[in-house]
Design a protein around this motif. Structure first.
Motif, PDB file in Angstrom:
ATOM      1  N   GLY A  74     -48.296 -27.562  -0.650  1.00 21.61           N
ATOM      2  CA  GLY A  74     -49.353 -27.384  -1.415  1.00 21.61           C
ATOM      3  C   GLY A  74     -49.333 -26.758  -2.924  1.00 21.61           C
ATOM      4  N   ASN A  75     -50.097 -27.255  -3.850  1.00 18.32           N
ATOM      5  CA  ASN A  75     -49.646 -26.923  -5.463  1.00 18.32           C
ATOM      6  C   ASN A  75     -49.857 -25.257  -5.512  1.00 18.32           C
ATOM      7  OD1 ASN A  75     -50.017 -29.688  -5.646  1.00 18.32           O
ATOM      8  ND2 ASN A  75     -51.079 -29.674  -7.370  1.00 18.32           N
ATOM      9  N   PHE A  76     -50.859 -24.802  -5.000  1.00 18.95           N
ATOM     10  CA  PHE A  76     -50.926 -23.400  -5.330  1.00 18.95           C
ATOM     11  C   PHE A  76     -50.158 -22.306  -4.627  1.00 18.95           C
ATOM     12  CE2 PHE A  76     -55.455 -24.839  -5.891  1.00 18.95           C
ATOM     13  CZ  PHE A  76     -55.392 -24.687  -7.464  1.00 18.95           C
ATOM     14  N   SER A  77     -49.853 -22.888  -3.386  1.00 19.48           N
ATOM     15  CA  SER A  77     -48.790 -22.166  -2.613  1.00 19.48           C
ATOM     16  C   SER A  77     -47.329 -22.292  -3.361  1.00 19.48           C
ATOM     17  CB  SER A  77     -48.700 -22.420  -1.045  1.00 19.48           C
ATOM     18  OG  SER A  77     -49.884 -22.203  -0.288  1.00 19.48           O
ATOM     19  N   ALA A  78     -47.002 -23.439  -3.746  1.00 25.19           N
ATOM     20  CA  ALA A  78     -45.940 -23.743  -4.204  1.00 25.19           C
ATOM     21  C   ALA A  78     -45.702 -22.971  -5.483  1.00 25.19           C
ATOM     22  CB  ALA A  78     -45.646 -25.067  -4.572  1.00 25.19           C
ATOM     23  N   LEU A  79     -46.664 -22.844  -6.448  1.00 27.54           N
ATOM     24  CA  LEU A  79     -46.820 -22.032  -7.617  1.00 27.54           C
ATOM     25  C   LEU A  79     -46.663 -20.530  -7.358  1.00 27.54           C
ATOM     26  CD1 LEU A  79     -49.566 -23.535  -9.697  1.00 27.54           C
ATOM     27  CD2 LEU A  79     -47.456 -23.572 -10.434  1.00 27.54           C
ATOM     28  N   LYS A  80     -47.200 -20.121  -6.283  1.00 27.47           N
ATOM     29  CA  LYS A  80     -47.041 -18.700  -5.909  1.00 27.47           C
ATOM     30  C   LYS A  80     -45.474 -18.314  -5.595  1.00 27.47           C
ATOM     31  CE  LYS A  80     -51.670 -18.389  -4.200  1.00 27.47           C
ATOM     32  NZ  LYS A  80     -52.486 -18.025  -2.924  1.00 27.47           N
ATOM     33  N   ILE A  81     -44.822 -19.279  -5.016  1.00 25.48           N
ATOM     34  CA  ILE A  81     -43.493 -19.221  -4.499  1.00 25.48           C
ATOM     35  C   ILE A  81     -42.779 -19.233  -5.801  1.00 25.48           C
ATOM     36  CG2 ILE A  81     -41.604 -20.516  -3.132  1.00 25.48           C
ATOM     37  CD1 ILE A  81     -43.595 -21.102  -1.270  1.00 25.48           C
ATOM     38  N   LEU A  82     -42.947 -20.065  -6.509  1.00 28.27           N
ATOM     39  CA  LEU A  82     -41.881 -20.320  -7.724  1.00 28.27           C
ATOM     40  C   LEU A  82     -41.949 -19.008  -8.681  1.00 28.27           C
ATOM     41  CD1 LEU A  82     -42.696 -24.233  -8.487  1.00 28.27           C
ATOM     42  CD2 LEU A  82     -40.602 -22.995  -8.003  1.00 28.27           C
ATOM     43  N   TYR A  83     -43.292 -18.528  -8.897  1.00 31.60           N
ATOM     44  CA  TYR A  83     -43.483 -17.449  -9.812  1.00 31.60           C
ATOM     45  C   TYR A  83     -42.747 -16.063  -8.999  1.00 31.60           C
ATOM     46  CZ  TYR A  83     -46.337 -19.725 -13.265  1.00 31.60           C
ATOM     47  OH  TYR A  83     -46.864 -20.802 -14.291  1.00 31.60           O
ATOM     48  N   SER A  84     -42.839 -16.160  -7.937  1.00 30.04           N
ATOM     49  CA  SER A  84     -42.304 -14.856  -7.124  1.00 30.04           C
ATOM     50  C   SER A  84     -40.706 -14.969  -7.496  1.00 30.04           C
ATOM     51  CB  SER A  84     -42.787 -14.778  -5.793  1.00 30.04           C
ATOM     52  OG  SER A  84     -44.174 -14.799  -5.454  1.00 30.04           O
ATOM     53  N   LEU A  85     -40.085 -16.265  -7.208  1.00 28.06           N
ATOM     54  CA  LEU A  85     -38.698 -16.213  -7.371  1.00 28.06           C
ATOM     55  C   LEU A  85     -38.360 -16.045  -8.829  1.00 28.06           C
ATOM     56  CD1 LEU A  85     -38.053 -19.498  -5.060  1.00 28.06           C
ATOM     57  CD2 LEU A  85     -37.379 -16.972  -4.593  1.00 28.06           C
ATOM     58  N   TYR A  86     -39.172 -16.518  -9.931  1.00 30.69           N
ATOM     59  CA  TYR A  86     -39.110 -16.322 -11.140  1.00 30.69           C
ATOM     60  C   TYR A  86     -38.790 -14.951 -11.588  1.00 30.69           C
ATOM     61  CZ  TYR A  86     -39.371 -18.532 -15.716  1.00 30.69           C
ATOM     62  OH  TYR A  86     -38.784 -19.016 -17.205  1.00 30.69           O
ATOM     63  N   ILE A  87     -39.485 -14.047 -10.844  1.00 29.58           N
ATOM     64  CA  ILE A  87     -39.456 -12.561 -11.217  1.00 29.58           C
ATOM     65  C   ILE A  87     -38.168 -12.067 -10.612  1.00 29.58           C
ATOM     66  CG2 ILE A  87     -40.608 -10.291 -10.713  1.00 29.58           C
ATOM     67  CD1 ILE A  87     -43.269 -11.759 -10.180  1.00 29.58           C
ATOM     68  N   VAL A  88     -37.697 -12.624  -9.405  1.00 23.68           N
ATOM     69  CA  VAL A  88     -36.584 -11.899  -8.931  1.00 23.68           C
ATOM     70  C   VAL A  88     -35.456 -12.408  -9.964  1.00 23.68           C
ATOM     71  CG1 VAL A  88     -34.998 -12.035  -7.105  1.00 23.68           C
ATOM     72  CG2 VAL A  88     -37.388 -11.819  -6.634  1.00 23.68           C
ATOM     73  N   ALA A  89     -35.470 -13.777 -10.258  1.00 20.81           N
ATOM     74  CA  ALA A  89     -34.275 -14.290 -11.067  1.00 20.81           C
ATOM     75  C   ALA A  89     -34.172 -13.596 -12.468  1.00 20.81           C
ATOM     76  CB  ALA A  89     -34.807 -15.982 -11.260  1.00 20.81           C
ATOM     77  N   ILE A  90     -35.181 -13.159 -13.113  1.00 21.64           N
ATOM     78  CA  ILE A  90     -35.059 -12.399 -14.418  1.00 21.64           C
ATOM     79  C   ILE A  90     -34.481 -11.028 -14.101  1.00 21.64           C
ATOM     80  CG2 ILE A  90     -36.527 -11.251 -16.041  1.00 21.64           C
ATOM     81  CD1 ILE A  90     -38.675 -13.316 -15.792  1.00 21.64           C
ATOM     82  N   LEU A  91     -34.940 -10.400 -13.003  1.00 18.30           N
ATOM     83  CA  LEU A  91     -34.383  -8.984 -12.842  1.00 18.30           C
ATOM     84  C   LEU A  91     -32.947  -9.027 -12.331  1.00 18.30           C
ATOM     85  CD1 LEU A  91     -37.258  -7.565 -10.628  1.00 18.30           C
ATOM     86  CD2 LEU A  91     -36.741  -6.946 -12.841  1.00 18.30           C
ATOM     87  N   LEU A  92     -32.513 -10.384 -11.859  1.00 18.53           N
ATOM     88  CA  LEU A  92     -30.969 -10.486 -11.422  1.00 18.53           C
ATOM     89  C   LEU A  92     -30.181 -10.108 -12.817  1.00 18.53           C
ATOM     90  CD1 LEU A  92     -30.832 -13.422  -8.959  1.00 18.53           C
ATOM     91  CD2 LEU A  92     -30.581 -11.238  -8.429  1.00 18.53           C
ATOM     92  N   ALA A  93     -30.796 -10.385 -13.849  1.00 14.48           N
ATOM     93  CA  ALA A  93     -29.994 -10.381 -14.888  1.00 14.48           C
ATOM     94  C   ALA A  93     -29.391  -8.847 -15.367  1.00 14.48           C
ATOM     95  CB  ALA A  93     -30.940 -10.667 -16.433  1.00 14.48           C
ATOM     96  N   THR A  94     -30.414  -7.731 -14.886  1.00 14.40           N
ATOM     97  CA  THR A  94     -29.855  -6.501 -14.895  1.00 14.40           C
ATOM     98  C   THR A  94     -28.818  -5.926 -14.053  1.00 14.40           C
ATOM     99  OG1 THR A  94     -31.486  -5.710 -13.312  1.00 14.40           O
ATOM    100  CG2 THR A  94     -32.297  -5.879 -15.633  1.00 14.40           C
ATOM    101  N   ALA A  95     -28.307  -6.675 -13.098  1.00 16.53           N
ATOM    102  CA  ALA A  95     -27.238  -6.448 -12.164  1.00 16.53           C
ATOM    103  C   ALA A  95     -25.791  -6.635 -12.650  1.00 16.53           C
ATOM    104  CB  ALA A  95     -27.440  -7.110 -10.862  1.00 16.53           C
ATOM    105  N   LYS A  96     -25.487  -5.882 -13.852  1.00 16.72           N
ATOM    106  CA  LYS A  96     -24.283  -6.281 -14.601  1.00 16.72           C
ATOM    107  C   LYS A  96     -23.138  -6.012 -13.765  1.00 16.72           C
ATOM    108  CE  LYS A  96     -23.710  -1.478 -16.531  1.00 16.72           C
ATOM    109  NZ  LYS A  96     -23.638  -0.663 -17.848  1.00 16.72           N
ATOM    110  N   GLN A  97     -23.187  -5.277 -12.651  1.00 22.42           N
ATOM    111  CA  GLN A  97     -21.971  -5.106 -12.022  1.00 22.42           C
ATOM    112  C   GLN A  97     -21.335  -6.493 -10.963  1.00 22.42           C
ATOM    113  OE1 GLN A  97     -24.445  -3.255 -11.662  1.00 22.42           O
ATOM    114  NE2 GLN A  97     -24.004  -1.393 -12.375  1.00 22.42           N
ATOM    115  N   SER A  98     -22.132  -7.456 -10.866  1.00 21.87           N
ATOM    116  CA  SER A  98     -21.956  -8.612 -10.037  1.00 21.87           C
ATOM    117  C   SER A  98     -21.976  -9.772 -10.848  1.00 21.87           C
ATOM    118  CB  SER A  98     -22.949  -8.564  -9.041  1.00 21.87           C
ATOM    119  OG  SER A  98     -22.774  -9.892  -8.203  1.00 21.87           O
ATOM    120  N   SER A  99     -20.972 -10.502 -10.843  1.00 20.43           N
ATOM    121  CA  SER A  99     -21.002 -11.854 -11.791  1.00 20.43           C
ATOM    122  C   SER A  99     -21.867 -12.803 -10.984  1.00 20.43           C
ATOM    123  CB  SER A  99     -19.223 -12.289 -11.856  1.00 20.43           C
ATOM    124  OG  SER A  99     -18.617 -11.379 -12.781  1.00 20.43           O
TER     125      SER A  99
END
Length: 403
Positions: free
Chosen positions: A269-294
């Protein structure tokens, strides 16, 4: 699929490819080579990026004021033609700074108009049961446009930057001609009179919740859209090959964004999908801070590329499902908020960078802002709260049936 569904899908896909993928994101991909070839300073190159965001804001505001009738086809054609000229006029060096600033503003205006008017045309011309399929295929054009721009990167050392701009201009011209042909077939389906706007009292916290988190995503997206190349080259000290590889991953992710959102919406459903996408988005942005791992850096490139068009598509489609004929006005408001926050956020991040805020701190700040937006979305679209909104019941029932 019927012939009309295929044509509408192609029309929206080409519009998104031109308006967002090429007219906006191609500049980011070509910026390092253009800055070197045209002898631009870093400050001027950043100013051009802000000029495009300003144009996008103007385009969104203009589209909101335009009538929702047959005249939309003419404005789409004019926007596409202006976008082609903006690419052509940025392909040559030696002009004054105001020349490039003006054309980047025009490029942004064209993108804003196409982003709002093209889905509005589709909303009037498509059957109700085909909406999700057409919008999914259409908004995939954002990712395809980004992918087209990123495919130049491995070959920029073998061609002049002027040639790269002219090739993009050629793509844009072809898309412009296709849009003109398709629009001629849609005009009979478009209303000759402006549609009635949705009464203000029919809006509820669900719309404002979608608007808030969508604006937060505009702010959170800025470090990757403006500073990612600089971060990879200067902070992580990656070679040109690996910088290009990250951008290609970004482009591949963008091409898969709408497909991912479509699959999640069909399953949850739309709302659940949006919640999943935004949660993953937060994690994806934070991955950028892990400079030790390519590998984590690659993941950040791929998933931020994927998630931006995913949330754009699903937010647009959810507004269309909830509010029907008022879609153009409400999607204009959402795009206007996105553009305004992105412009203000871009200037803010530039100021923070000038004041000494590190890239790591900027990524954390972006993730925190998106987290706040996601939390209020979780609260406002909780199943118990959704039941209290009469305007969302039909969508909730439709989503339940799609599981």
């Amino acid at each position: 699929m019927s012939s009309n569904t295929i044509k509408l899908s192609l029309f929206l896909c080409l519009s998104m490819c031109l308006g967002i993928g090429i007219l906006r994101f191609s500049y980011t991909a070509l910026l390092p080579g253009t800055r070197e070839a045209f002898a631009w300073t870093t400050n001027f190159a950043s100013l051009l990026g802000s000029a495009n965001l300003l144009g996008y804001l103007i385009g969104a505001f203009t589209a909101m004021r335009l009538p929702q009738d047959r005249s939309m086809a003419h404005y789409i054609q004019m926007a596409a033609i202006a976008g082609v000229f903006s690419l052509l006029c940025c392909a040559f060096s030696g002009f004054s700074e105001i020349w490039y600033i003006s054309w980047r503003v025009i490029s942004g205006i064209s993108g804003g108009l196409l982003m709002i008017l093209s889905p509005s045309v589709v909303a009037q011309c498509c059957d109700l049961q085909d909406r999700l399929k057409i919008n999914f295929i259409g908004f995939s054009g954002i990712g395809l446009g980004v992918l087209v721009a990123t495919l130049f990167l491995p070959y920029l050392d073998q061609m002049s930057i002027q040639t790269a701009w002219l090739i993009l201009c050629g793509f844009a011209l072809f898309i412009c001609l296709c849009l003109s042909l398709l629009l001629q077939q849609f005009k009979p389906y478009l209303s000759t009179q402006a549609a009635t706007n949705l009464p203000k009292n029919s809006l509820n916290s669900v719309f404002y919740s979608l608007l808030t988190v969508y604006a937060c995503s505009a702010f959170a997206y800025i470090p990757h859209s403006l500073f990612w190349v600089d971060y990879l080259s200067h902070q992580l000290e990656l070679s040109l090959f690996w910088i290009n590889f990250n951008w290609i991953l970004y482009g591949l992710g963008s091409a898969l964004g709408a497909l991912t959102a479509y699959a999640l919406a069909r399953k949850f459903g739309n709302f659940s999908a949006l919640k999943i996408l935004y949660s993953l988005y937060i994690v994806a942005i934070l991955l950028a801070t892990a400079k030790q791992s390519s590998l984590l850096t690659f993941g950040s490139s791929f998933f931020t590329g994927l998630l931006n068009p995913a949330v754009v598509f699903l937010t647009s489609y959810t507004i269309l499902q909830l509010y029907g004929l008022a879609y153009k006005k409400l999607w204009s408001i959402a795009t206007l908020c996105f553009a305004a926050v992105q412009l203000i956020g871009g200037l803010s991040f530039s100021a923070l960078q000038y004041l000494g805020l590190s890239y790591y701190q900027q990524f954390v700040l972006a993730a925190c802002v998106l987290l706040l937006g996601a939390l209020q979305l979780f609260w406002c679209t909780h199943p118990a709260r959704l039941k209290s909104h009469e305007s969302t019941r039909s969508l909730a029932a439709q989503e339940e049936g799609s599981k």
